[in-house]
Design a protein around this motif. Structure first.
Motif, PDB file in Angstrom:
ATOM      1  N   TYR A  68     -45.058  59.673 -61.845  1.00  0.00           N
ATOM      2  CA  TYR A  68     -43.716  60.499 -62.416  1.00  0.00           C
ATOM      3  C   TYR A  68     -42.475  59.599 -62.071  1.00  0.00           C
ATOM      4  CZ  TYR A  68     -46.913  64.197 -63.028  1.00  0.00           C
ATOM      5  OH  TYR A  68     -48.061  65.077 -63.418  1.00  0.00           O
ATOM      6  N   ALA A  69     -41.464  59.855 -63.230  1.00  0.00           N
ATOM      7  CA  ALA A  69     -40.096  59.259 -62.758  1.00  0.00           C
ATOM      8  C   ALA A  69     -39.427  60.326 -61.904  1.00  0.00           C
ATOM      9  CB  ALA A  69     -39.385  59.291 -63.833  1.00  0.00           C
ATOM     10  N   VAL A  70     -38.376  60.074 -61.024  1.00  0.00           N
ATOM     11  CA  VAL A  70     -37.763  60.777 -60.032  1.00  0.00           C
ATOM     12  C   VAL A  70     -36.519  61.172 -60.416  1.00  0.00           C
ATOM     13  CG1 VAL A  70     -37.597  61.293 -57.529  1.00  0.00           C
ATOM     14  CG2 VAL A  70     -39.436  59.826 -58.406  1.00  0.00           C
ATOM     15  N   ILE A  71     -35.914  62.282 -59.916  1.00  0.00           N
ATOM     16  CA  ILE A  71     -34.576  62.579 -60.150  1.00  0.00           C
ATOM     17  C   ILE A  71     -33.866  62.856 -58.605  1.00  0.00           C
ATOM     18  CG2 ILE A  71     -32.498  64.336 -61.051  1.00  0.00           C
ATOM     19  CD1 ILE A  71     -33.982  64.773 -63.384  1.00  0.00           C
ATOM     20  N   TYR A  72     -32.950  62.248 -58.087  1.00  0.00           N
ATOM     21  CA  TYR A  72     -32.507  62.522 -56.717  1.00  0.00           C
ATOM     22  C   TYR A  72     -31.043  63.193 -57.051  1.00  0.00           C
ATOM     23  CZ  TYR A  72     -35.968  59.543 -54.456  1.00  0.00           C
ATOM     24  OH  TYR A  72     -36.906  58.968 -53.922  1.00  0.00           O
ATOM     25  N   LEU A  73     -30.906  64.193 -56.350  1.00  0.00           N
ATOM     26  CA  LEU A  73     -29.776  65.046 -56.560  1.00  0.00           C
ATOM     27  C   LEU A  73     -28.941  65.385 -55.423  1.00  0.00           C
ATOM     28  CD1 LEU A  73     -28.064  67.307 -58.507  1.00  0.00           C
ATOM     29  CD2 LEU A  73     -29.626  69.074 -57.277  1.00  0.00           C
ATOM     30  N   MET A  74     -27.811  64.924 -55.119  1.00  0.00           N
ATOM     31  CA  MET A  74     -27.101  64.831 -53.925  1.00  0.00           C
ATOM     32  C   MET A  74     -26.445  66.384 -54.118  1.00  0.00           C
ATOM     33  SD  MET A  74     -27.658  61.756 -53.314  1.00  0.00           S
ATOM     34  CE  MET A  74     -26.620  61.777 -51.813  1.00  0.00           C
ATOM     35  N   ASP A  75     -26.275  66.769 -52.494  1.00  0.00           N
ATOM     36  CA  ASP A  75     -25.930  68.244 -52.632  1.00  0.00           C
ATOM     37  C   ASP A  75     -26.982  69.049 -53.094  1.00  0.00           C
ATOM     38  OD1 ASP A  75     -23.151  67.869 -51.448  1.00  0.00           O
ATOM     39  OD2 ASP A  75     -22.411  67.328 -53.326  1.00  0.00           O
ATOM     40  N   GLY A  76     -28.159  68.769 -52.883  1.00  0.00           N
ATOM     41  CA  GLY A  76     -29.234  69.412 -53.466  1.00  0.00           C
ATOM     42  C   GLY A  76     -29.602  70.835 -53.251  1.00  0.00           C
ATOM     43  N   PHE A  77     -29.213  71.268 -52.034  1.00  0.00           N
ATOM     44  CA  PHE A  77     -29.226  72.587 -51.729  1.00  0.00           C
ATOM     45  C   PHE A  77     -28.220  73.593 -52.480  1.00  0.00           C
ATOM     46  CE2 PHE A  77     -31.934  70.701 -48.642  1.00  0.00           C
ATOM     47  CZ  PHE A  77     -33.351  71.881 -48.659  1.00  0.00           C
ATOM     48  N   SER A  78     -27.209  73.006 -52.824  1.00  0.00           N
ATOM     49  CA  SER A  78     -26.079  73.802 -53.544  1.00  0.00           C
ATOM     50  C   SER A  78     -26.311  73.638 -54.997  1.00  0.00           C
ATOM     51  CB  SER A  78     -24.719  73.030 -53.161  1.00  0.00           C
ATOM     52  OG  SER A  78     -24.402  73.168 -51.738  1.00  0.00           O
ATOM     53  N   LEU A  79     -26.829  72.512 -55.485  1.00  0.00           N
ATOM     54  CA  LEU A  79     -26.946  72.422 -57.041  1.00  0.00           C
ATOM     55  C   LEU A  79     -28.417  72.374 -57.456  1.00  0.00           C
ATOM     56  CD1 LEU A  79     -24.477  69.379 -57.672  1.00  0.00           C
ATOM     57  CD2 LEU A  79     -24.177  71.666 -57.982  1.00  0.00           C
ATOM     58  N   GLU A  80     -29.310  73.048 -56.555  1.00  0.00           N
ATOM     59  CA  GLU A  80     -30.892  73.091 -56.870  1.00  0.00           C
ATOM     60  C   GLU A  80     -30.786  73.899 -58.361  1.00  0.00           C
ATOM     61  OE1 GLU A  80     -35.027  74.570 -54.959  1.00  0.00           O
ATOM     62  OE2 GLU A  80     -33.288  74.688 -53.872  1.00  0.00           O
TER      63      GLU A  80
END
Length: 418
Positions: A68-80
């Motif tokens: 699978y392709a991957v998305i990395y999200l900064m501030d991950g716990f805030s914007l989950e």
């Protein structure tokens, strides 16, 4: 039949195929919940542990070869929840199945995400630790991304999403470390940082370097362009020179410049959200950004798949074309549809009295998802609808052997009694 609602979905709204997930069982819902993992890694680069979460795709199977392709999200716990809201509603026609990774920046966010050290900001002393973006990039490149790639079934097709300071970080990643990600979403990025230092650097590089194969979406929240002056609008903001509008002016300047640099190959788009504030703009930005970044993925000619008059040969040709597009972008052989869509079109054609088309979709589902018990169960239902008990039992037994699920055992026993 686990996807019996697909026919209604395809006819009523052919572009929102994943709404067939309505039909999922309680068991599958539990499995989805378990597909979210909270983890941490000790970073030698940062000298500390870093929390992150991983959400595996709904179709993930540990024994499958699918990657699978991957998305990395900064501030991950805030914007989950923001990312998951978009992803859950748009995978299928608009987005592929992907692995989502949310990285924590809770403890020292300003240090992690800002691109240079400063002592003053907006006319006041700034005593927080700053300028750690390059160090955090090294952590991601040398430690986090290899950890994710080693532990989960990934392909090197990555998307980075960041908001505010993390938007600044995201643009720095594109400008200075473009080998790590293919796609970028910079949401209301803090390009005013350090007297627009990164903005100036970005303009120099965007005009001289190649960004072929890279895509960037930038957003601006424009509900409040000035802290107290309501007369400042998108029409006159660039005439203002105050510190209060530098944030928005920096985004506008960057975006206008990026749009003008056609020669560098960057696939670029930006959008102004006139009714959103800095805190509300992530949701529409992630939605619009992902749809833009994956425009190439979105299904071609869905009406032809839904039209019973479309010859099967034309469908096969369309599927081959779709497969080629996906494979070229992802860099690995990729199915022309996700398994839910292959299954869904199979059932739709069964109910429309198109058995040859149904068989084609079910066979293709097994070809691309050979470890999916549900794919074999669907084929069994096809043969059962054709009064071919022998083949129906054959595929049911295969599904049971693969999964050990009593559901298939009960189906075998019921079919044997007929």
């Amino acid at each position: 039949m686990k996807y019996y609602l697909y026919l209604l979905v395809f006819i009523a709204s052919p572009l929102i195929v994943n709404q067939g997930a309505i039909a999922q069982t309680a068991e599958s819902q539990t499995a989805q919940f378990q597909n979210r993992i909270v983890d941490s890694i000790f970073s030698k680069t940062l000298g500390e542990s870093r929390d992150f979460w991983v959400r595996l795709p709904d179709n993930f199977q540990p024994d499958s070869d699918e990657k699978y392709a991957v998305i990395y999200l900064m501030d991950g716990f805030s914007l989950e929840s923001t990312l998951e809201t978009v992803y859950d509603n748009y995978w299928g026609h608009y987005l592929p199945h992907m692995i989502l990774v949310g990285i924590s920046n809770r403890n020292n966010r300003t240090r992690d995400l800002t691109t240079s050290q400063i002592k003053m900001r907006r006319g006041s002393a700034f005593d927080r630790e700053t300028g750690g973006a390059e160090t955090f990039t090294k952590f991601m490149e040398k430690e986090l991304i290899p950890h994710i790639d080693n532990k989960y079934p990934t392909i090197p097709y990555r998307t980075l999403i960041g908001h505010s300071y993390a938007g600044l970080f995201t643009l720095n990643m594109l400008v200075n470390h473009k080998h790590l990600f293919q796609n970028y979403i910079a949401i209301d990025p803090s390009l005013d940082w350090d007297d627009q230092k990164l903005l100036k650097e970005a303009k120099a590089k965007l005009s001289t370097e190649s960004y072929e194969g890279k895509s960037l979406f930038v957003s601006l929240a424009a509900e409040q362009l000035h802290m107290w002056n309501e007369d400042i609008t998108m029409e006159n903001i660039m005439d203002d020179s105050s510190e209060f509008t530098l944030f928005a002016r920096s985004i506008i300047e960057f975006s206008n410049f990026a749009k003008s640099q056609k020669q560098n190959g960057l696939n670029f788009s930006w959008k102004v959200y006139n009714e959103d504030l800095h805190g509300t703009v992530p949701l529409p930005s992630i939605r619009d950004g992902l749809i833009f970044l994956f425009e190439w993925y979105q299904f071609k000619s869905p009406q032809k798949y839904n039209n019973p008059q479309t010859p099967i040969e034309e469908l096969v040709s369309l599927l081959k074309e779709q497969e080629q597009i996906y494979t070229e972008h992802f860099g690995v052989p990729t199915a022309p549809m996700i398994d839910e869509m292959l299954n869904g079109y199979g059932y739709m054609n069964m109910q429309m009295g198109q058995p040859k088309k149904a068989l084609m979709f079910f066979e293709m589902n097994i070809k691309y998802n050979p470890t999916s018990a549900n794919a074999y169960d669907s084929m069994a239902e096809y043969y059962e609808s054709q009064n071919d008990k022998e083949n129906a039992l054959k595929y049911l037994k295969k599904a049971y052997e693969m999964s050990g699920d009593d559901y298939y055992k009960e189906r075998i026993e019921a079919l044997n009694k007929k």
